[in-house]
Design an enzyme around this catalytic site. Structure first.
Site, PDB file in Angstrom:
ATOM      1  N   ARG A   5       0.802  -1.221   0.000  1.00  0.00           N
ATOM      2  CA  ARG A   5       0.000   0.000   0.000  1.00  0.00           C
ATOM      3  C   ARG A   5       0.837   1.274   0.000  1.00  0.00           C
ATOM      4  O   ARG A   5       0.569   2.211  -0.754  1.00  0.00           O
ATOM      5  CB  ARG A   5      -0.932  -0.015   1.217  1.00  0.00           C
ATOM      6  CG  ARG A   5      -1.978  -1.105   1.169  1.00  0.00           C
ATOM      7  CD  ARG A   5      -2.591  -1.323   2.528  1.00  0.00           C
ATOM      8  NE  ARG A   5      -1.605  -1.839   3.469  1.00  0.00           N
ATOM      9  CZ  ARG A   5      -1.835  -2.030   4.757  1.00  0.00           C
ATOM     10  NH1 ARG A   5      -3.006  -1.734   5.264  1.00  0.00           N
ATOM     11  NH2 ARG A   5      -0.898  -2.515   5.537  1.00  0.00           N
ATOM     12  N   ILE A   6       1.865   1.319   0.858  1.00  0.00           N
ATOM     13  CA  ILE A   6       2.671   2.539   0.934  1.00  0.00           C
ATOM     14  C   ILE A   6       3.463   2.726  -0.358  1.00  0.00           C
ATOM     15  O   ILE A   6       3.551   3.839  -0.894  1.00  0.00           O
ATOM     16  CB  ILE A   6       3.601   2.497   2.157  1.00  0.00           C
ATOM     17  CG1 ILE A   6       2.770   2.523   3.453  1.00  0.00           C
ATOM     18  CG2 ILE A   6       4.577   3.674   2.134  1.00  0.00           C
ATOM     19  CD1 ILE A   6       3.578   2.415   4.717  1.00  0.00           C
TER      20      ILE A   6
ATOM     21  N   GLU B  97      16.726   2.669  18.411  1.00  0.00           N
ATOM     22  CA  GLU B  97      15.775   3.777  18.503  1.00  0.00           C
ATOM     23  C   GLU B  97      15.113   3.742  19.872  1.00  0.00           C
ATOM     24  O   GLU B  97      14.730   2.664  20.331  1.00  0.00           O
ATOM     25  CB  GLU B  97      14.709   3.671  17.414  1.00  0.00           C
ATOM     26  CG  GLU B  97      15.239   3.754  16.001  1.00  0.00           C
ATOM     27  CD  GLU B  97      14.130   3.620  14.956  1.00  0.00           C
ATOM     28  OE1 GLU B  97      12.939   3.565  15.346  1.00  0.00           O
ATOM     29  OE2 GLU B  97      14.444   3.560  13.761  1.00  0.00           O
TER      30      GLU B  97
ATOM     31  N   GLY C 161       8.341   8.875   9.932  1.00  0.00           N
ATOM     32  CA  GLY C 161       7.507   8.558   8.776  1.00  0.00           C
ATOM     33  C   GLY C 161       6.020   8.637   9.055  1.00  0.00           C
ATOM     34  O   GLY C 161       5.259   9.145   8.241  1.00  0.00           O
TER      35      GLY C 161
ATOM     36  N   ASP D  84      15.224   6.849   7.553  1.00  0.00           N
ATOM     37  CA  ASP D  84      14.357   7.280   8.645  1.00  0.00           C
ATOM     38  C   ASP D  84      14.341   6.251   9.776  1.00  0.00           C
ATOM     39  O   ASP D  84      13.695   6.471  10.792  1.00  0.00           O
ATOM     40  CB  ASP D  84      12.922   7.497   8.117  1.00  0.00           C
ATOM     41  CG  ASP D  84      11.993   8.088   9.154  1.00  0.00           C
ATOM     42  OD1 ASP D  84      12.378   9.080   9.806  1.00  0.00           O
ATOM     43  OD2 ASP D  84      10.868   7.560   9.333  1.00  0.00           O
TER      44      ASP D  84
ATOM     45  N   HIS E 259      12.940   8.568  12.553  1.00  0.00           N
ATOM     46  CA  HIS E 259      11.756   7.708  12.469  1.00  0.00           C
ATOM     47  C   HIS E 259      10.473   8.525  12.606  1.00  0.00           C
ATOM     48  O   HIS E 259       9.640   8.283  13.491  1.00  0.00           O
ATOM     49  CB  HIS E 259      11.795   6.596  13.521  1.00  0.00           C
ATOM     50  CG  HIS E 259      10.972   5.395  13.116  1.00  0.00           C
ATOM     51  ND1 HIS E 259      11.178   4.141  13.623  1.00  0.00           N
ATOM     52  CD2 HIS E 259       9.933   5.279  12.240  1.00  0.00           C
ATOM     53  CE1 HIS E 259      10.303   3.292  13.089  1.00  0.00           C
ATOM     54  NE2 HIS E 259       9.545   3.965  12.253  1.00  0.00           N
TER      55      HIS E 259
ATOM     56  N   ARG F 122      11.947  -0.318   7.915  1.00  0.00           N
ATOM     57  CA  ARG F 122      12.614  -0.816   9.117  1.00  0.00           C
ATOM     58  C   ARG F 122      14.078  -1.064   8.793  1.00  0.00           C
ATOM     59  O   ARG F 122      14.415  -1.562   7.710  1.00  0.00           O
ATOM     60  CB  ARG F 122      11.970  -2.123   9.613  1.00  0.00           C
ATOM     61  CG  ARG F 122      10.545  -1.986  10.148  1.00  0.00           C
ATOM     62  CD  ARG F 122      10.485  -1.165  11.427  1.00  0.00           C
ATOM     63  NE  ARG F 122       9.140  -1.086  11.981  1.00  0.00           N
ATOM     64  CZ  ARG F 122       8.252  -0.165  11.662  1.00  0.00           C
ATOM     65  NH1 ARG F 122       8.557   0.755  10.753  1.00  0.00           N
ATOM     66  NH2 ARG F 122       7.062  -0.142  12.248  1.00  0.00           N
TER      67      ARG F 122
END
Length: 323
Positions: A154-155, A265, A287, A260, A285, A236
Protein backbone atom coordinates in the site's frame (compact mmCIF):
# COMPACT_ATOMS: atom_id res chain seq x y z
CA UNK A 1 -10.70 0.93 32.89
CA UNK A 2 -7.28 2.00 34.09
CA UNK A 3 -5.53 2.78 30.81
CA UNK A 4 -1.79 3.46 30.54
CA UNK A 5 -0.23 4.89 27.37
CA UNK A 6 3.51 4.43 26.77
CA UNK A 7 6.06 6.55 24.91
CA UNK A 8 4.04 9.66 24.03
CA UNK A 9 7.28 11.65 23.99
CA UNK A 10 5.80 15.08 23.27
CA UNK A 11 2.48 14.62 25.11
CA UNK A 12 0.76 14.88 21.74
CA UNK A 13 -2.12 12.45 22.17
CA UNK A 14 -4.06 14.57 24.67
CA UNK A 15 -4.23 17.36 22.06
CA UNK A 16 -5.85 15.22 19.36
CA UNK A 17 -9.63 14.87 18.84
CA UNK A 18 -9.44 11.08 19.20
CA UNK A 19 -8.39 11.37 22.86
CA UNK A 20 -12.02 12.09 23.75
CA UNK A 21 -12.76 8.43 23.01
CA UNK A 22 -11.11 7.66 26.36
CA UNK A 23 -13.58 9.80 28.33
CA UNK A 24 -14.80 7.71 31.24
CA UNK A 25 -11.55 5.78 31.60
CA UNK A 26 -8.78 6.51 34.10
CA UNK A 27 -5.88 7.43 31.81
CA UNK A 28 -2.16 7.71 32.59
CA UNK A 29 0.21 8.90 29.85
CA UNK A 30 3.95 8.29 30.07
CA UNK A 31 6.00 10.87 28.17
CA UNK A 32 9.44 9.28 28.46
CA UNK A 33 10.90 5.97 27.31
CA UNK A 34 12.49 3.20 29.31
CA UNK A 35 13.56 -0.35 28.53
CA UNK A 36 14.01 -1.17 32.22
CA UNK A 37 11.60 -4.04 32.92
CA UNK A 38 11.59 -3.40 36.68
CA UNK A 39 10.74 0.27 36.19
CA UNK A 40 8.06 -0.52 33.62
CA UNK A 41 6.53 -3.14 35.92
CA UNK A 42 6.45 -0.64 38.78
CA UNK A 43 4.85 2.06 36.64
CA UNK A 44 2.27 -0.22 35.05
CA UNK A 45 1.13 -2.12 38.18
CA UNK A 46 -2.36 -0.56 38.16
CA UNK A 47 -2.86 -0.87 34.41
CA UNK A 48 -5.80 -2.90 33.12
CA UNK A 49 -5.30 -1.77 29.52
CA UNK A 50 -1.99 -0.82 27.92
CA UNK A 51 -1.72 1.36 24.81
CA UNK A 52 1.44 0.98 22.72
CA UNK A 53 2.88 3.75 20.61
CA UNK A 54 3.83 1.61 17.64
CA UNK A 55 6.99 -0.44 18.36
CA UNK A 56 8.68 1.91 20.80
CA UNK A 57 8.54 -0.53 23.75
CA UNK A 58 8.96 -4.30 23.61
CA UNK A 59 6.36 -6.28 25.56
CA UNK A 60 8.13 -9.38 26.85
CA UNK A 61 7.31 -12.34 29.07
CA UNK A 62 9.34 -11.01 32.05
CA UNK A 63 7.31 -7.79 31.94
CA UNK A 64 3.92 -9.44 31.47
CA UNK A 65 4.55 -11.81 34.37
CA UNK A 66 4.87 -8.78 36.66
CA UNK A 67 1.59 -7.13 35.58
CA UNK A 68 -1.19 -9.15 37.25
CA UNK A 69 -3.87 -6.52 36.61
CA UNK A 70 -3.25 -6.22 32.87
CA UNK A 71 -6.03 -7.63 30.68
CA UNK A 72 -5.69 -5.82 27.35
CA UNK A 73 -2.97 -4.49 25.07
CA UNK A 74 -4.32 -2.20 22.36
CA UNK A 75 -2.24 -1.06 19.42
CA UNK A 76 -2.30 -0.72 15.64
CA UNK A 77 -0.52 -2.54 12.81
CA UNK A 78 2.10 -5.28 13.06
CA UNK A 79 3.36 -6.51 16.42
CA UNK A 80 6.89 -8.00 16.22
CA UNK A 81 7.62 -6.21 19.52
CA UNK A 82 4.90 -8.11 21.41
CA UNK A 83 5.41 -11.64 22.76
CA UNK A 84 1.98 -12.97 21.80
CA UNK A 85 2.40 -16.43 23.41
CA UNK A 86 3.41 -14.71 26.65
CA UNK A 87 0.31 -12.51 26.41
CA UNK A 88 -1.83 -15.61 26.07
CA UNK A 89 -0.07 -17.40 28.92
CA UNK A 90 -0.73 -14.42 31.18
CA UNK A 91 -4.35 -13.92 30.16
CA UNK A 92 -3.70 -10.70 28.24
CA UNK A 93 -5.68 -10.05 25.07
CA UNK A 94 -3.81 -8.32 22.23
CA UNK A 95 -5.98 -6.25 19.89
CA UNK A 96 -4.43 -4.66 16.81
CA UNK A 97 -6.20 -3.12 13.84
CA UNK A 98 -4.24 -4.23 10.76
CA UNK A 99 -5.84 -1.48 8.57
CA UNK A 100 -5.82 -3.68 5.46
CA UNK A 101 -7.14 -1.03 3.08
CA UNK A 102 -5.51 2.16 4.39
CA UNK A 103 -1.92 3.06 3.49
CA UNK A 104 0.09 5.36 5.75
CA UNK A 105 -0.03 8.52 3.66
CA UNK A 106 2.33 10.18 6.15
CA UNK A 107 5.01 7.53 5.57
CA UNK A 108 4.60 7.76 1.81
CA UNK A 109 4.92 11.55 1.94
CA UNK A 110 8.11 11.37 4.00
CA UNK A 111 9.52 8.80 1.58
CA UNK A 112 9.02 11.18 -1.30
CA UNK A 113 10.36 14.10 0.75
CA UNK A 114 13.57 12.10 1.25
CA UNK A 115 13.74 11.34 -2.47
CA UNK A 116 13.46 15.07 -3.20
CA UNK A 117 16.00 15.87 -0.49
CA UNK A 118 18.47 13.38 -1.95
CA UNK A 119 17.95 14.61 -5.49
CA UNK A 120 18.38 18.28 -4.63
CA UNK A 121 20.82 17.85 -1.72
CA UNK A 122 18.53 19.94 0.47
CA UNK A 123 20.18 19.29 3.88
CA UNK A 124 23.66 19.75 2.42
CA UNK A 125 22.70 22.92 0.54
CA UNK A 126 21.18 24.36 3.73
CA UNK A 127 24.29 23.52 5.75
CA UNK A 128 26.53 25.06 3.09
CA UNK A 129 24.49 28.26 2.98
CA UNK A 130 24.54 28.55 6.78
CA UNK A 131 28.32 28.09 6.66
CA UNK A 132 28.70 30.97 4.19
CA UNK A 133 28.99 28.95 0.98
CA UNK A 134 26.76 29.74 -1.99
CA UNK A 135 25.56 26.55 -3.74
CA UNK A 136 27.07 23.10 -3.97
CA UNK A 137 27.36 21.02 -7.14
CA UNK A 138 24.15 20.69 -9.20
CA UNK A 139 21.46 18.29 -8.06
CA UNK A 140 19.15 16.03 -10.06
CA UNK A 141 15.81 16.63 -11.75
CA UNK A 142 13.32 13.85 -10.94
CA UNK A 143 11.43 13.93 -14.24
CA UNK A 144 12.63 11.10 -16.46
CA UNK A 145 14.56 9.32 -13.71
CA UNK A 146 13.78 5.79 -12.57
CA UNK A 147 12.38 4.98 -9.14
CA UNK A 148 12.71 1.37 -8.07
CA UNK A 149 10.16 0.34 -5.44
CA UNK A 150 10.98 -2.83 -3.49
CA UNK A 151 7.77 -4.34 -2.14
CA UNK A 152 4.38 -4.22 -3.81
CA UNK A 153 2.21 -2.91 -0.98
CA UNK A 154 0.00 0.00 0.00
CA UNK A 155 2.67 2.54 0.93
CA UNK A 156 4.80 1.74 -2.12
CA UNK A 157 1.78 2.24 -4.38
CA UNK A 158 1.18 5.64 -2.80
CA UNK A 159 4.83 6.58 -3.38
CA UNK A 160 4.48 5.42 -7.00
CA UNK A 161 1.57 7.82 -7.48
CA UNK A 162 3.68 10.74 -6.23
CA UNK A 163 6.60 9.70 -8.43
CA UNK A 164 4.47 9.52 -11.56
CA UNK A 165 3.05 12.96 -10.80
CA UNK A 166 6.67 14.19 -10.94
CA UNK A 167 7.24 12.46 -14.28
CA UNK A 168 9.38 9.63 -12.92
CA UNK A 169 9.50 6.12 -14.35
CA UNK A 170 8.49 3.49 -11.77
CA UNK A 171 9.76 -0.09 -11.75
CA UNK A 172 9.04 -2.80 -9.19
CA UNK A 173 10.72 -5.68 -7.41
CA UNK A 174 9.26 -7.81 -4.62
CA UNK A 175 8.75 -11.38 -3.46
CA UNK A 176 7.62 -13.89 -6.06
CA UNK A 177 4.03 -13.33 -5.00
CA UNK A 178 4.44 -9.56 -4.98
CA UNK A 179 5.89 -9.54 -8.49
CA UNK A 180 3.01 -11.72 -9.69
CA UNK A 181 0.51 -9.23 -8.26
CA UNK A 182 2.34 -6.31 -9.86
CA UNK A 183 2.38 -7.97 -13.28
CA UNK A 184 -1.29 -8.90 -12.93
CA UNK A 185 -1.98 -5.19 -12.34
CA UNK A 186 -0.03 -4.27 -15.48
CA UNK A 187 2.85 -2.72 -13.55
CA UNK A 188 6.43 -2.81 -14.89
CA UNK A 189 8.61 -5.35 -13.08
CA UNK A 190 12.39 -5.35 -13.53
CA UNK A 191 13.89 -8.09 -15.68
CA UNK A 192 15.95 -9.30 -12.72
CA UNK A 193 16.88 -8.34 -9.16
CA UNK A 194 20.31 -7.19 -10.34
CA UNK A 195 18.79 -5.03 -13.08
CA UNK A 196 16.35 -3.51 -10.57
CA UNK A 197 19.17 -2.18 -8.38
CA UNK A 198 21.63 -1.43 -11.18
CA UNK A 199 19.23 0.55 -13.38
CA UNK A 200 17.31 2.56 -10.76
CA UNK A 201 18.24 6.14 -9.93
CA UNK A 202 16.42 5.80 -6.60
CA UNK A 203 15.47 2.66 -4.71
CA UNK A 204 12.97 2.77 -1.86
CA UNK A 205 12.10 -0.28 0.24
CA UNK A 206 8.56 -0.87 1.53
CA UNK A 207 8.36 -4.29 3.16
CA UNK A 208 7.12 -5.41 6.57
CA UNK A 209 9.86 -6.70 8.85
CA UNK A 210 9.25 -10.39 9.53
CA UNK A 211 11.69 -13.28 10.11
CA UNK A 212 11.62 -14.07 6.38
CA UNK A 213 12.32 -10.44 5.33
CA UNK A 214 15.13 -9.70 7.79
CA UNK A 215 18.18 -8.66 5.75
CA UNK A 216 16.24 -8.90 2.48
CA UNK A 217 18.24 -5.96 1.07
CA UNK A 218 21.73 -7.35 0.71
CA UNK A 219 25.17 -5.79 0.46
CA UNK A 220 25.52 -6.89 -3.17
CA UNK A 221 22.20 -5.22 -3.99
CA UNK A 222 23.43 -1.83 -2.83
CA UNK A 223 26.86 -2.24 -4.39
CA UNK A 224 25.15 -2.88 -7.74
CA UNK A 225 23.62 0.60 -7.66
CA UNK A 226 25.02 3.61 -9.56
CA UNK A 227 27.34 6.08 -7.81
CA UNK A 228 24.74 8.72 -8.73
CA UNK A 229 21.84 6.76 -7.23
CA UNK A 230 20.14 7.01 -3.82
CA UNK A 231 18.76 4.36 -1.47
CA UNK A 232 15.79 5.28 0.74
CA UNK A 233 14.52 3.35 3.77
CA UNK A 234 11.48 4.54 5.73
CA UNK A 235 10.35 1.01 6.63
CA UNK A 236 12.61 -0.82 9.12
CA UNK A 237 16.38 -0.94 9.50
CA UNK A 238 16.34 -4.73 9.94
CA UNK A 239 15.32 -5.14 6.30
CA UNK A 240 18.91 -4.29 5.33
CA UNK A 241 21.71 -6.81 5.85
CA UNK A 242 24.05 -5.89 8.71
CA UNK A 243 27.01 -3.88 7.46
CA UNK A 244 25.53 -3.32 4.00
CA UNK A 245 24.96 0.43 4.44
CA UNK A 246 28.48 0.98 5.72
CA UNK A 247 29.88 -1.03 2.79
CA UNK A 248 27.84 1.04 0.38
CA UNK A 249 29.14 4.31 1.79
CA UNK A 250 32.72 3.07 1.59
CA UNK A 251 32.27 1.99 -2.02
CA UNK A 252 30.29 5.07 -3.04
CA UNK A 253 27.52 2.87 -4.44
CA UNK A 254 24.92 4.24 -4.12
CA UNK A 255 26.09 7.80 -3.65
CA UNK A 256 23.43 8.77 -1.11
CA UNK A 257 21.47 7.05 1.66
CA UNK A 258 18.24 8.59 2.97
CA UNK A 259 17.21 6.86 6.19
CA UNK A 260 14.36 7.28 8.65
CA UNK A 261 14.99 4.04 10.56
CA UNK A 262 17.94 2.74 12.58
CA UNK A 263 18.97 -0.33 14.55
CA UNK A 264 18.79 1.58 17.82
CA UNK A 265 15.78 3.78 18.50
CA UNK A 266 15.45 6.23 20.16
CA UNK A 267 19.03 7.37 19.59
CA UNK A 268 20.26 10.25 21.72
CA UNK A 269 23.00 11.26 21.35
CA UNK A 270 23.61 10.03 17.76
CA UNK A 271 25.78 6.97 18.41
CA UNK A 272 25.26 5.51 14.92
CA UNK A 273 27.96 6.88 12.57
CA UNK A 274 25.47 6.69 9.70
CA UNK A 275 23.63 9.68 11.18
CA UNK A 276 26.69 11.92 10.90
CA UNK A 277 28.00 10.75 7.52
CA UNK A 278 28.00 13.54 4.89
CA UNK A 279 26.33 11.32 2.27
CA UNK A 280 23.49 10.27 4.56
CA UNK A 281 20.22 12.15 5.00
CA UNK A 282 18.86 11.02 8.36
CA UNK A 283 15.52 11.65 10.07
CA UNK A 284 14.47 10.21 13.48
CA UNK A 285 11.76 7.71 12.47
CA UNK A 286 9.14 10.35 11.71
CA UNK A 287 7.51 8.56 8.78
CA UNK A 288 4.17 8.14 10.55
CA UNK A 289 4.55 10.99 13.05
CA UNK A 290 2.07 13.61 11.93
CA UNK A 291 -0.91 14.89 13.90
CA UNK A 292 -3.29 13.59 11.24
CA UNK A 293 -1.79 10.10 11.12
CA UNK A 294 -1.60 9.78 14.90
CA UNK A 295 -5.22 10.87 15.31
CA UNK A 296 -6.28 8.23 12.78
CA UNK A 297 -4.20 5.48 14.38
CA UNK A 298 -5.15 6.17 17.98
CA UNK A 299 -8.84 6.47 17.19
CA UNK A 300 -8.60 2.80 16.18
CA UNK A 301 -6.64 1.95 19.32
CA UNK A 302 -9.10 3.64 21.65
CA UNK A 303 -12.04 2.05 19.84
CA UNK A 304 -10.52 -1.34 20.69
CA UNK A 305 -10.39 -0.38 24.37
CA UNK A 306 -14.03 0.69 24.35
CA UNK A 307 -15.11 -2.47 22.57
CA UNK A 308 -13.31 -4.56 25.19
CA UNK A 309 -14.87 -2.56 28.04
CA UNK A 310 -18.29 -3.21 26.50
CA UNK A 311 -17.62 -6.95 26.37
CA UNK A 312 -17.30 -7.21 22.59
CA UNK A 313 -13.58 -6.99 21.75
CA UNK A 314 -12.50 -6.41 18.15
CA UNK A 315 -9.33 -7.03 16.11
CA UNK A 316 -8.24 -9.85 18.45
CA UNK A 317 -4.84 -11.36 17.71
CA UNK A 318 -5.04 -14.10 20.38
CA UNK A 319 -8.79 -14.70 20.82
CA UNK A 320 -8.13 -17.93 22.70
CA UNK A 321 -7.61 -15.74 25.79
CA UNK A 322 -11.36 -15.13 25.78
CA UNK A 323 -12.07 -18.84 26.08
Amino acid sequence: MKVHILDDWFDTLRTLPSFRLLDGHEVTVWNDHTDDVALLAERLQPAEALVLFRERTAITAPLLERLPNLRLISQRSVYPHVDVPACTANGVLLCSNMHADAPSVAAAELTFALILSAARQIPQQMAALQAGQWQLAPGQTLRGRKLGLYGYGRIAKQVAAYARAFGMEVVWWASDRGRERAMADGEPVAASRTAFFADSDFVSVHVRLKPETKGVIRRDDLLAMKPTASFVNTSRSGLVEKGALEAALEAGRPGCLALDVFDREPMTPPVDPLVLHPRVIATPHIGYVTEDELDLQFADIYAQINAYAEGAPINMINPEVRG
